[in-house]
Scaffold this motif. Structure first.
Motif, short mmCIF file in Angstrom:
data_model
loop_
_atom_site.label_atom_id
_atom_site.label_comp_id
_atom_site.label_asym_id
_atom_site.label_seq_id
_atom_site.Cartn_x
_atom_site.Cartn_y
_atom_site.Cartn_z
N MET A 193 0.85 -1.17 0.00
CA MET A 193 0.00 0.00 0.00
C MET A 193 0.90 1.24 0.00
SD MET A 193 -2.82 1.32 2.78
CE MET A 193 -3.83 -0.12 2.66
N SER A 194 0.51 2.24 -0.77
CA SER A 194 1.31 3.47 -0.84
C SER A 194 1.10 4.33 0.41
CB SER A 194 0.96 4.26 -2.09
OG SER A 194 -0.37 4.73 -2.01
N GLN A 195 2.07 5.18 0.66
CA GLN A 195 2.01 6.07 1.81
C GLN A 195 0.98 7.18 1.55
OE1 GLN A 195 5.69 8.12 2.55
NE2 GLN A 195 5.11 8.67 4.62
N PRO A 196 0.13 7.48 2.55
CA PRO A 196 -0.85 8.56 2.34
C PRO A 196 -0.15 9.92 2.19
CG PRO A 196 -1.22 7.42 4.45
CD PRO A 196 0.00 6.86 3.85
N ARG A 197 -0.65 10.72 1.29
CA ARG A 197 -0.09 12.05 1.05
C ARG A 197 -1.22 13.01 0.71
NH1 ARG A 197 5.19 11.04 0.56
NH2 ARG A 197 5.97 9.28 -0.62
N ILE A 198 -0.99 14.26 0.99
CA ILE A 198 -1.85 15.32 0.48
C ILE A 198 -1.05 16.02 -0.59
CG2 ILE A 198 -3.02 17.49 0.98
CD1 ILE A 198 -3.50 16.45 3.83
N HIS A 199 -1.52 15.97 -1.82
CA HIS A 199 -0.80 16.57 -2.92
C HIS A 199 -1.24 18.00 -3.20
CE1 HIS A 199 -0.27 12.20 -3.68
NE2 HIS A 199 0.96 12.62 -3.85
N ILE A 200 -2.56 18.25 -3.10
CA ILE A 200 -3.10 19.57 -3.40
C ILE A 200 -4.16 19.92 -2.36
CG2 ILE A 200 -4.36 21.00 -5.06
CD1 ILE A 200 -3.31 19.17 -7.28
N VAL A 201 -4.09 21.14 -1.85
CA VAL A 201 -5.17 21.73 -1.06
C VAL A 201 -5.73 22.85 -1.93
CG1 VAL A 201 -5.75 23.09 0.97
CG2 VAL A 201 -4.14 21.18 1.17
N THR A 202 -7.03 22.79 -2.21
CA THR A 202 -7.66 23.79 -3.07
C THR A 202 -8.57 24.68 -2.22
OG1 THR A 202 -7.63 22.26 -4.93
CG2 THR A 202 -9.11 24.16 -5.10
N LEU A 203 -8.36 25.98 -2.34
CA LEU A 203 -9.21 26.95 -1.65
C LEU A 203 -10.19 27.55 -2.65
CD1 LEU A 203 -6.53 28.89 0.46
CD2 LEU A 203 -7.91 26.91 1.14
N GLY A 204 -11.46 27.51 -2.33
CA GLY A 204 -12.47 28.17 -3.14
C GLY A 204 -12.44 29.66 -2.82
N VAL A 205 -12.27 30.48 -3.85
CA VAL A 205 -12.13 31.92 -3.64
C VAL A 205 -13.17 32.68 -4.47
CG1 VAL A 205 -9.66 31.69 -3.12
CG2 VAL A 205 -10.37 32.18 -5.47
N SER A 206 -13.51 33.87 -4.00
CA SER A 206 -14.53 34.66 -4.68
C SER A 206 -13.96 35.51 -5.82
CB SER A 206 -15.27 35.55 -3.68
OG SER A 206 -14.37 36.45 -3.06
N ASP A 207 -12.68 35.84 -5.76
CA ASP A 207 -12.05 36.69 -6.77
C ASP A 207 -10.65 36.14 -7.01
OD1 ASP A 207 -10.58 38.73 -8.06
OD2 ASP A 207 -11.78 40.31 -7.14
N LEU A 208 -10.50 35.35 -8.07
CA LEU A 208 -9.24 34.65 -8.33
C LEU A 208 -8.05 35.60 -8.51
CD1 LEU A 208 -8.03 31.80 -8.60
CD2 LEU A 208 -8.52 31.93 -11.05
N PRO A 209 -8.16 36.66 -9.31
CA PRO A 209 -7.01 37.56 -9.44
C PRO A 209 -6.61 38.21 -8.10
CG PRO A 209 -8.54 37.93 -11.25
CD PRO A 209 -9.23 37.01 -10.26
N ARG A 210 -7.59 38.60 -7.30
CA ARG A 210 -7.29 39.19 -6.00
C ARG A 210 -6.57 38.20 -5.11
NH1 ARG A 210 -12.04 40.00 -1.82
NH2 ARG A 210 -11.75 37.76 -1.92
N SER A 211 -7.07 36.96 -5.07
CA SER A 211 -6.45 35.94 -4.23
C SER A 211 -5.04 35.60 -4.71
CB SER A 211 -7.31 34.68 -4.19
OG SER A 211 -8.51 34.95 -3.50
N ARG A 212 -4.86 35.52 -6.02
CA ARG A 212 -3.51 35.27 -6.55
C ARG A 212 -2.55 36.38 -6.11
NH1 ARG A 212 -1.53 33.64 -12.62
NH2 ARG A 212 0.70 33.92 -12.22
#
Length: 142
Positions: free
Chosen positions: A1-20
């Protein structure tokens, strides 16, 4: 069995350019894989992604739930109290909302909390019991 990993955490944002712009002001670097719909920010061995909140809810086939404390925080661990203070000041200058000024913690460390422009909670902490590897990743005991 492979080792558990978190590869991506995604945040839902209201204004993508502002958050970037907000996260880049902290020093995060957007990957060239980013586009007008999603931003990928490299974070050590993982990735922090920014994606439109409504689009994320649609993709997950979930309701666009109300914002507020969701019993989840993200943490960035520092090598010193001063580093916590420096990161905190940079984030606040970029538009973060201060929730808890960095201070001595009951567990023997030093930490503070802030919220990004969409209310995602971040803890900046120094834990004198944590060790980092040569790549800056936490090296927790087995």
């Amino acid at each position: 069995m492979s080792q558990p990993r978190i590869h991506i955490v995604t945040l839902g944002v209201s204004d993508l350019p502002r958050s970037r712009q907000f996260y880049e002001a902290w020093g995060w670097k957007a990957s060239s894989a980013s586009n007008e719909n999603i931003v990928f920010l490299k974070s050590g061995a993982g990735v922090l992604a920014l994606y439109g909140r409504a689009a994320l809810a649609e993709d997950a086939q979930a309701e666009d739930l109300p914002t507020g404390f969701a019993a989840v925080t993200l943490a960035r661990n520092a090598r010193s109290r001063q580093e916590v203070d420096d990161w905190f000041a940079t984030a606040v200058a970029a538009g973060a909302r201060e929730l808890k000024t960095p201070q001595e913690a009951f567990w023997g460390g030093y930490s503070g909390y802030l919220a990004d422009p969409d209310g995602h909670l971040w803890e900046f902490a120094f834990n004198p019991y944590f060790v980092f590897d040569d790549h800056g990743n936490l090296a927790l005991p087995g």
